[in-house]
Each structure stands twice: as structure tokens, then as C-alpha cells.
Design a protein around this motif. Structure first.
Motif, PDB file in Angstrom:
ATOM      1  N   THR A   1      51.095  58.642  26.983  1.00  0.00           N
ATOM      2  CA  THR A   1      52.271  57.760  26.871  1.00  0.00           C
ATOM      3  C   THR A   1      53.057  57.610  28.183  1.00  0.00           C
ATOM      4  O   THR A   1      54.115  56.998  28.192  1.00  0.00           O
ATOM      5  N   PHE A   2      52.537  58.124  29.281  1.00  0.00           N
ATOM      6  CA  PHE A   2      53.174  57.935  30.588  1.00  0.00           C
ATOM      7  C   PHE A   2      52.329  57.042  31.499  1.00  0.00           C
ATOM      8  O   PHE A   2      52.320  57.211  32.711  1.00  0.00           O
ATOM      9  N   ALA A   3      51.641  56.096  30.917  1.00  0.00           N
ATOM     10  CA  ALA A   3      50.699  55.281  31.690  1.00  0.00           C
ATOM     11  C   ALA A   3      51.377  54.534  32.836  1.00  0.00           C
ATOM     12  O   ALA A   3      50.860  54.507  33.959  1.00  0.00           O
ATOM     13  N   THR A   4      52.531  53.940  32.577  1.00  0.00           N
ATOM     14  CA  THR A   4      53.147  53.142  33.645  1.00  0.00           C
ATOM     15  C   THR A   4      53.734  54.019  34.745  1.00  0.00           C
ATOM     16  O   THR A   4      53.512  53.772  35.923  1.00  0.00           O
TER      17      THR A   4
ATOM     18  N   ALA B   1      46.049  54.536  40.912  1.00  0.00           N
ATOM     19  CA  ALA B   1      46.738  54.062  39.716  1.00  0.00           C
ATOM     20  C   ALA B   1      45.743  53.864  38.566  1.00  0.00           C
ATOM     21  O   ALA B   1      46.043  54.171  37.407  1.00  0.00           O
TER      22      ALA B   1
ATOM     23  N   ALA C   1      52.945  57.035  35.594  1.00  0.00           N
ATOM     24  CA  ALA C   1      51.879  57.681  36.361  1.00  0.00           C
ATOM     25  C   ALA C   1      51.178  56.691  37.290  1.00  0.00           C
ATOM     26  O   ALA C   1      50.820  57.044  38.417  1.00  0.00           O
TER      27      ALA C   1
ATOM     28  N   ALA D   1      45.117  57.197  37.149  1.00  0.00           N
ATOM     29  CA  ALA D   1      46.282  57.634  36.360  1.00  0.00           C
ATOM     30  C   ALA D   1      46.206  57.043  34.955  1.00  0.00           C
ATOM     31  O   ALA D   1      46.416  57.740  33.949  1.00  0.00           O
ATOM     32  N   LEU D   2      45.909  55.759  34.892  1.00  0.00           N
ATOM     33  CA  LEU D   2      45.790  55.090  33.596  1.00  0.00           C
ATOM     34  C   LEU D   2      44.694  55.732  32.765  1.00  0.00           C
ATOM     35  O   LEU D   2      44.864  55.993  31.565  1.00  0.00           O
TER      36      LEU D   2
ATOM     37  N   GLU E   1      46.035  60.049  25.277  1.00  0.00           N
ATOM     38  CA  GLU E   1      46.663  59.409  24.117  1.00  0.00           C
ATOM     39  C   GLU E   1      45.646  59.027  23.039  1.00  0.00           C
ATOM     40  O   GLU E   1      45.907  59.208  21.845  1.00  0.00           O
TER      41      GLU E   1
ATOM     42  N   PHE F   1      44.755  47.925  33.203  1.00  0.00           N
ATOM     43  CA  PHE F   1      45.822  48.014  32.198  1.00  0.00           C
ATOM     44  C   PHE F   1      45.649  46.905  31.138  1.00  0.00           C
ATOM     45  O   PHE F   1      45.661  47.171  29.932  1.00  0.00           O
TER      46      PHE F   1
ATOM     47  N   SER G   1      45.841  59.027  31.341  1.00  0.00           N
ATOM     48  CA  SER G   1      46.868  58.864  30.313  1.00  0.00           C
ATOM     49  C   SER G   1      46.256  58.339  29.012  1.00  0.00           C
ATOM     50  O   SER G   1      46.583  58.816  27.918  1.00  0.00           O
ATOM     51  N   LEU G   2      45.342  57.392  29.152  1.00  0.00           N
ATOM     52  CA  LEU G   2      44.694  56.833  27.958  1.00  0.00           C
ATOM     53  C   LEU G   2      43.807  57.868  27.280  1.00  0.00           C
ATOM     54  O   LEU G   2      43.732  57.936  26.048  1.00  0.00           O
TER      55      LEU G   2
END
Lengths: 246, 246, 246, 246
Positions: free
Chosen positions: B156-159, A166, B161, A169-170, A177, A119, A173-174
């Protein structure tokens, strides 16, 4: 097109990190980030003596201040350079342990090292990658190294899987985006034992040749990911030895 | 077979937690854990006045000390009772936010609330669930509530998720470690808006009836999971309104 | 609300099909479809002698004509009845075989029995299920039985996995098309050996009790799926014995 | 090391097939298989006139006899050559259609073209790929082209998803059976519209440049898959334009 581009590899110890640094150093100056200088020293020396350009910085990717200091140093050492590729290869390895023997610190350690570190690293690198979109030959790329524990919560691997799920997941998501903004975010599931000095004593699959993963092969796939044009980004791929059960 | 069994629901505010407490209270005394007493008070009163037995304890599941104190209190309030079912329904909700606007505290908050809380809760409850294996009519059960963000890292749901992927990793790992010991660990992916007072103002799918999830329907599925015999455990199921896109 | 509802189970031989028929017969008249009458005879007799209502019809679900004839017969035998639940439990089992020893007929057989059969069955039942939406107490339900091979293409299981992956594809597609119209389409991944006379000789997990799946437990989960209100449909769940490795 | 190696591409029409043939022709003589000669003629001519070597054969991959005849012809045209790479790129495209409007023939057509064709092609090529293991510089490779419909059964895509899920099942099963024998079996999920003459009129993402997938980029990734050493095989990767929603 600017030739003033660089790459950064976090978690650049022996194995994937070192091999990735060597591979990307064929094209760019490379910055190696590890917690301890002794983890990057040899690789930095090897790249520089071979005519490439490498810079090692001791930093803890999970610590925003430490990472900020590292990127400040990069800015002064490589003025005007833009970031073409960033690889997060830190492994806060947590091996198997019965769940009831784990401490909260074990859990926090895995999540901080494996996910919060990514992160923080992503927050430091994505603005730089965005800034390179119009000048980099290949779309600026952020690659995260994953593992079997990224997609499977095995028995007694609760902490490792928590951190690696996790991280994945990041990465997803990245990718969603920042892909549309021209930054390629990819995740590689490394499924097997990497062939490095530390694992030399471990016999895999009866010792069959190539039954451990070559770190250089991983690095070649990372380079391939980096060179994919924006019309065809890979978000995720797996990598495993031919004899690996899956 | 002992009838001295109880259930515990962490995150017992309005919605899934409250409905689960009501459902399990038909069979067992139920302990409701929430951070603030006002979140459990009405439900506790409702159960007790209807002839059931409920106990509310203010506790922070992500804090080992707070949770230990809660379980000590349970032990003194329900002496000799064994734990038949534990439901982790805490939602440290983190809505959409551009990644570069997030702070490390946002990340930590989601991971601690959504994943570390489940880790701590599981460490507190699994020994009790194991202790009930031979006496509970239904296999002792640990259920974690998941969400769309448990399997998909949306832009935009990184945290959110990160925390929910980690929760799911834990659930899988615990299922594989403790299933063979007789404890049923399950994970439910709740995909949609829950129909509670707080969401009353949100129009979903043009306001079609039943386009939000009934919390009582979730509770019924949790009860079904609990009653599955050990020859046929479900590890994961999804739940979504009939009109939900997926 | 009309009480004139019925259920149909295709693939109603010993095991899941028989248990499902017995379970749904507690609420509805049940039609059992199998290729050979001897596969349904005992179950039909058992239901009828216990005060329920069952009808057996020999039919091949993968053959549109055969299935049409079966549904014509149902219409005449159960005039005015609407279809509340349809379960596709046909298993055109294809065990492990080295890929290069397989024939095209093996491939076709698995795909026809396991996937085309479900296609034909769904085309026959979905119009009837849609017709029952406004009168059925529980949302009309179409359940397909899956297996480990539905989500994993294991070595030497090429044919079985081809048919079962395709069956799962159909189930997802139908859920997305007909869920919003009020029909609940669900898929169950049965991961383990079912405890039926045919498997009595197979020792699983060292013969530990309950290490094979109870067909009645599967049937109970199917009934639970059927009773879910439309605000909370499950599309997929897994079912496996507590000791099963996964 | 023998230089007498060749590649074969089934489904070598415009788009991925043609681009793959052009890419692999830089290293090997390439055989293009399509149902109609007009689909391969231009590409064969282009490769041969550029100094490469290409051979086109009209064949139906889903028909064992037709494919056998094709491979007999290859054997006589390229005597002593071993098979280094085989790419299955046939697309028996079935667009969206309401489920109740589909015929059994639609279902059969998709499954035969998309899955049985790959089955037959794999049975023809795997023995040849196995025979090249010890002489091919890169591990002999079998690549199957997938699509969004390979992993998602969308509403009204029942037939396409059935065939493509089955193709993916085959790919996984073959990877697990033949990987340990040195043959690399990979599957690529192509998620987006390919940029070919036929799709020129379709506006994607508001017409943003590179919002369709470059077939040449796919071909480059296929070539990368082929060059992976056996210590680091990728079984599956996705490929999509940077602006594609997923």
C-alpha cells in the motif's frame, strides 16, 4: 478448471517481449501490446501460423486511456477469458548522458515509460489477475522486467535508474499487497546485453559465445516464475550471462 | 579561503528542514526554499534575530522555472557567494493507500514531488557546488533526505516508494558522477517518525522517550556529512530511534 | 553525570585503530588492544605524553581467555570506570587467492579473526556498555569496522568475504537486540585503501591526492557515531575516497 | 554428449534435501550425503525402488577428511561419471537465543556447519563440476540453500546469521570466479517455514493452506536453476509462501 485463460505481454518488441509471447503462447492465447503495430506483427503472425493464438494491439502502457481501450478490445476479442499472466517488458531506454546535459523531459520520459507505464499496466491487470485466482492452474502472475539500473544508480544513468528503481519499488509493493491474495508479482533483474538483432553489432566480452543473454532463456525463467505454486513464490531473481562482470 | 559561502535547504518546513537550516546557519548564510512563505517565515526570523543570516524564497522545486527564479534571486541577494551545501528535504508525502484506489495523479504527484523535484534541484545546485570546490573549506555537499520507503516497497506504499526509490537512484548516480569532481553527494535514510509538532499526537513505541527522531540530531548528522573531507565521503547512512524495529 | 568513562579499541595498530584511539583519547582514557605490544606502544606513548591517558594490553580478541584477562586488567587499572565506547577494528586480512588454492585453515583464520573475534569482543564489552547506559553522556557505542568485502563476495575473496559478511551479520543482530536497551551498535563499510605507512607504496587512482582514505577522517566519523543521541542512531554508513569507483 | 552424469545433495534429510534428491533423480543418479544414515535411508530406497539410482553416504561436510572419503567412495561406485549438479542444503540450525547467553561454541558451530561445510563441499565439488563443463547438457551447477538469516541479522539470531551471511558470501565469490569458467553457482533465500513432518505442529499464518513452503516447489526451482543455459544464469532468488510477511 477453466481452460479459458490468456496472457498479455506489454512491450512485446524483439527480444524479451517477443520470446515471452512465444513461450506463453505454448499454453495460452497471448495478447501483445506495443506502441507500434510493426513491433508485434511478425510475432503475432508466427504464433498464429504455428497453431497458437495471438492478438496484437497498439497501445501506450503509460497512457491510462490507451491502455483501457486495449483491455476493452481484449475483452471483446477473448470473451470469458481470464488473465493468467501479465508481463511488463516495456523499455523506455535512456542510455548514458552527463547529468548536466539532461533535460527535465529526459527525466519525465524515463519515469513515465519505465515506472508510470508499469503502474498503469498493473492497475489494469491486477483486477483481472485477482479474478483468475480460483480458476488458473498456476497462480496468476505479474512479472516486471528490470535491469542493472534497477538496483544501481551508475554515473550518467540518472534518468534510466530513476525510472527503473521506481519500477522495482512498485513491484515490491504489489508483491506484498497482492501475494497474500494469490497473485504472484515478480521482478527480474536482467543484467547484460540481450542477444537480439539490434545488438548484433555489439561485441561483448571479446565475442565469447553466449556472452549476451538469450531472450528465450529469459522467457523460460518467466515461465518458471509463472508455474511456481503459491507456497513458493520468487519475488526477485537476476539473470546474466556467465561471463558478465557483476 | 573565501568566507563568502552559503547553504540552501529545499523543503525547509518544520522538522528536518528547519533544523538543518538552523544548524547550517551557524556557519553560513542559509536560503530556505518552501512552496509557501508561512513554512519558512518563523525559521528565517529566528536565524536573523539570533545574529545569523537567512533568506526565505517561495519556490516549487519540482518546477524548473520556479526554481530558476529562486536561484536568480539568490544570486542578486547574495552576490559573489558560492554554494557550500544544498539539502533536498522536500517530502511529497503519500501515505498508505490500497493500490487499486490510487489514481495516476497520485503516482505522478509522488514521483514529481519526491524525485523530479530532486532532479531539478540537483541541476540547479550542482553547477554552483562544482564552482565552490576550490574555495569551500569543506567539500561542497548535496544531501537528499530519504525514508524507509527509499529502500522498501511496502504494501500500500506504491506511490511513496516509487518516488523515494527514484530519489535514491538519483543520489547514487550523482555521487558517482560528481564525487570524483569534488562534490559530495549523500543520501540519508530516515527510518522513523520525526519529533515535530505535527507528530506530537502520535504515540510511538508506547510513548518511550526518544522514540521519535530528533530533527536536530538529523541536522547534526547532515553537518557531519558536510564536514567529511574528500578522502572519506559517506554516500549513505541510516538514522532511526533506538527503539525502532527494522 | 559520571566523568569516569573509558573507551577501548581492539585492533589498534597503524591506521584506523591508532587514529580512533587518538580521537577518543580527547574525551576518554583509552585502552588499546592488539596482539603484539609493538603495535600499540607508540600510540600509547603519544597519548600519554600529550596529556591524555592510554593503556595498551596485548590480547587476542578471538580468544575468550585472552580477552577476559585483558578486561580483568582494565578493571584493576581503571577501577570504577564505565565503558562509553568500544571499537572493533581487528583486520585478519586475507587477500585475493584462487578458491581452489585456499586451505580450510585460510577459511578458519578469516572467520575466527574477523567474525569470532568480534563475537568475543562483543560478549566482553556489551555488559559493560549496558552498565554505562545511565551514566554516559553519549549512548554507549559498539562500532565494528567493515570493508567492501562485508557486502560483496568478489571473485577470489572467498575467505575475506566470509569473515566480513559474518561480522556484519553480528553487527546487525546486536544493533537490533541492544539498541532498544540503549547501546548503539554501528558498522562502517570502509571502501578503499587506507592512507597508512604500509600502503604508501601503492598508487591509487593515478596518485591523485586524497585518493586513499584518511584514518583520521574515519576516526572523526566514528566519533560522530558515538555522539549520536539515541533518538537518531546510524546502524551503517560507508566511507570511501571521492575518486573511488563503487 | 555423455549420459554418465550424476548429482550430489549434501544435507539430504527430510525437506529440501530429500525433495531435491527426488527431483534430480529423475535425470541423474543421485548421491545423498548426511551425517547419519537414517537421514538418507528412506529416500535412497524410494528412489531405487522407483527405478532411479541413488546412493547414500554418511559424511560430515564440514570435515574435509570425511568429505574426501565420501567422494572417494563416489568415484569407485560411479566410475567415469561426471558431476552435473551439487546442492548444499546442510542446515546447522541455530534458533534464537539472547546474545549474552551464547557460547563461543554456539558461534563456532553455526559458522562451521553453515559456512565451513559449504567451503569444504565447494572445494570438493568445483573441480568435478569444472570437469563436466564440456559434457553436461546443462551447465554444471552448485546450489546453496540460504534463509532469511542470510540477508538479515535479526535480534537474538547472531550465530545463525553469522554462518548464513558467510555462506552467501562464499556463494557470491564462487559465482564470480567460476561462472566465467562455465559453472553455475546459485544461492536461494528460503524465507519461511518448510512444510515437513517436523514442522507439522507449527501453525503459520493462522493455518492458511500453503502458508508453509513446499519442499518439492523448492526442488523444482533448483531444477530450473540447473537447466538455465550459461547465457542466463541466476545467481540469487528468493522463495517464500504467498502469505509470508517480508
Amino acid at each position: 478448471m477453466s481452460s479459458k485463460l490468456f496472457a498479455v505481454v506489454a512491450g512485446a518488441g524483439p527480444g524479451t517481449g517477443r520470446a515471452t509471447a512465444l513461450r506463453f503462447a505454448k499454453a495460452y492465447p497471448v495478447v501483445l501490446l506495443t506502441r507500434k503495430p510493426e513491433s508485434f506483427q511478425d510475432t503475432v503472425a508466427e504464433i498464429n501460423s504455428a497453431g497458437g493464438k495471438a492478438l496484437g494491439i497498439a497501445a501506450d502502457a503509460a497512457d491510462p486511456k490507451s491502455l483501457k481501450a486495449a483491455f476493452d478490445k481484449i475483452k471483446s476479442e477473448l470473451p470469458g477469458y481470464k488473465l493468467a499472466a501479465a508481463v511488463f517488458n516495456v523499455s523506455a531506454g535512456y542510455g548514458p548522458k552527463p547529468f548536466l546535459d539532461l533535460s527535465v523531459e529526459d527525466f519525465d520520459g524515463s519515469v513515465q515509460g519505465n515506472a508510470r507505464g508499469f503502474f498503469v499496466f498493473a492497475q489494469a491487470t491486477i483486477p483481472l489477475l485477482l479474478d483468475a485466482v480460483s480458476t488458473s492452474e498456476h497462480p496468476p502472475t505479474l512479472i516486471a522486467t528490470g535491469a542493472t539500473a534497477s538496483i544501481r544508480g551508475s554515473a550518467t544513468f540518472a534518468t534510466m535508474a530513476s525510472g527503473m528503481f521506481a519500477r522495482r519499488a512498485l513491484s515490491q509493493s504489489l508483491a506484498r499487497e497482492f501475494g497474500p491474495k494469490g497473485v504472484h508479482v515478480a521482478h527480474a533483474i536482467i543484467d547484460g546485453i540481450i542477444d537480439i538483432p539490434r545488438t548484433a553489432g555489439r561485441t561483448v566480452n571479446g565475442g565469447v559465445e553466449d556472452s549476451k543473454i538469450s531472450a528465450h532463456a529469459i522467457a523460460d525463467s518467466y515461465w518458471h516464475l509463472h508455474t511456481q505454486p503459491r507456497s513458493a513464490f520468487t519475488q526477485e531473481l537476476d539473470l546474466r550471462p556467465f561471463v558478465e562482470k557483476f
